[in-house]
Design an enzyme around this catalytic site. Structure first.
Site, PDB file in Angstrom:
ATOM      1  N   ARG A   1       0.837  -1.203   0.000  1.00 52.59           N
ATOM      2  CA  ARG A   1       0.000   0.000   0.000  1.00 52.59           C
ATOM      3  C   ARG A   1       0.868   1.248   0.000  1.00 52.59           C
ATOM      4  NH1 ARG A   1      -1.005   2.288   4.464  1.00 52.59           N
ATOM      5  NH2 ARG A   1      -1.319   0.374   5.673  1.00 52.59           N
TER       6      ARG A   1
ATOM      7  N   TYR B   1     -17.046  17.935 -14.521  1.00 54.94           N
ATOM      8  CA  TYR B   1     -17.363  16.508 -14.569  1.00 54.94           C
ATOM      9  C   TYR B   1     -18.342  16.176 -13.441  1.00 54.94           C
ATOM     10  CZ  TYR B   1     -16.589  11.567 -13.442  1.00 54.94           C
ATOM     11  OH  TYR B   1     -16.769  10.244 -13.113  1.00 54.94           O
TER      12      TYR B   1
END
Length: 392
Positions: A45, A97
């Protein structure tokens, strides 16, 4: 060395095996020599060699100090907004958007971050919207879906004078055509799902930072919040970037042909494409970009959703789907698809009418795409055909 050669040779050969392609390091963790002593990686991660390579390549493409790759474009946007705190304000493009609008309105407004939407193609409107609490200016240029063009350099000067950050969504242009950081932006966002990936086979987002400090802050949120790009998708992203320059060249060339055709069509009311001299942002786009992109939007003279639906459901090569920037041509009806989450009054005020159709021009032959559009026009409702004089 040319830009294309530089890009290709920025993708490293694996030092261990000599593999010409970047290996997929499909691992969750890395063995350490001693506690805290490792080979640069401890947990996937936090960092992964495949993802790290993709990030370095994209940072180089944009001329940035650092890049962080995320599991989606929205995850990348989310990381940028986490740079703010309660009471801060954003000046954002009105023709935004739909997913970004939803994130700003439904998630971050309740945490005390206020957003002012303005037509950022009007630099004066941006200046007037700034308040003492403004900490971020958010641009899309070209915008989605009406392809407005904003003056990045001029707005960057406003941002610096107002002590706020400028973030530019560069998805539509790609780093091949436009370099926002060189024009004064602090951050660049990409939905890497689109042109960077280029094959409609992954979901990814990237934030590129102009300075190492900003890069470290974004990297902190990437690790702390965990919306990372997987090793396999990082590999696909690198694979897509290898042909980015060639694909963009063809997208742009074909889009110009189709835009010129649409501008002369009797059933079309207005065409939105920066490559047309009639576009209000044409001169500015020519100045700050190396090309006009592969996206075209247009409205029908019969301005209703029924006419638009008839058109978008009768194309052959243009596939009706969300997304853009892939090798296959796509089309969408923003009012009921990508921008449905924006209230109708806001949507229409920003120029997203009920008949607006967005095309993502792929890599098919231009003549085949022209023929596809021509036959789709014949499926418009009878009233619309009668108005244009087209045969029913």
């Amino acid at each position: 060395m040319s830009t294309i050669t530089s890009l290709i040779h920025s993708i490293p050969v694996d030092p261990q095996t000599g593999a010409i392609a970047v290996p997929i390091y499909q691992t969750s963790t890395f063995v350490q020599d001693a506690p805290g002593v490792n080979k640069g990686y401890d947990y996937a991660r936090s960092n992964n060699p495949t993802r790290e390579t993709a990030e370095k390549i994209i940072a180089g493409l944009e001329g940035g100090a650092a890049a962080s790759a995320f599991a989606s474009g929205l995850a990348a946007i989310d990381a940028v907004i986490k740079l703010l705190k309660a009471g801060d304000e954003i000046v954002a493009v009105d023709d935004i958007y739909g997913g970004a609008f939803r994130l700003f309105h439904k998630v971050y407004e309740k945490f005390g971050i206020k957003v002012h939407y303005v037509d950022t193609s009007d630099t004066q409107a941006v200046f007037q919207a700034i308040t003492p609490n403004t900490r971020l200016i958010w641009l899309e240029t070209p915008t989605n879906p009406t392809l407005k063009i904003s003056d990045i350099a001029a707005i960057s000067r406003i941002a610096k004078a107002s002590n706020c950050l400028l973030c530019v969504d560069n998805t539509f242009a790609s780093p091949v055509l436009q370099q926002p950081l060189a024009l004064g932006a602090d951050l660049v966002i990409h939905s890497a799902t689109k042109y960077l990936g280029g094959h409609s086979d992954l979901i990814a987002g990237v934030v590129v930072s102009k300075t190492p400090q900003l890069g470290e802050e974004i990297k902190f949120y990437q690790n702390a919040c965990g919306a990372i790009l997987s090793p396999f998708d990082s590999f696909l992203l690198i694979r897509g970037i290898e042909t980015l320059h060639l694909r963009i060249r063809q997208h742009v060339a074909t889009a110009q042909v189709l835009a010129e055709y649409l501008e002369q069509h009797p059933a079309v009311d207005k065409v939105f494409y920066p490559g047309l001299p009639s576009h209000p942002g044409h001169a500015l786009a020519k100045q700050q970009s190396k090309g006009f992109g592969g996206i075209i939007s247009f409205t029908l003279k019969e301005d209703n959703a029924e006419a638009a639906t008839a058109f978008v459901t009768h194309t052959r090569y243009f596939k009706l789907a969300e997304s853009l920037g892939g090798i296959k041509s796509l089309l969408s009806h923003p009012a009921t698809m990508t921008h449905k989450s924006i209230p109708a009054e806001k949507r229409k005020a920003a120029g997203v009418s009920d008949s607006l159709i967005r095309l993502s021009v792929g890599l098919e032959e231009a003549n085949d795409l022209l023929a596809d559009l021509e036959q789709a026009f014949k499926h418009l409702p009878q009233a619309a055909l009668a108005e244009t004089g087209l045969p029913a």
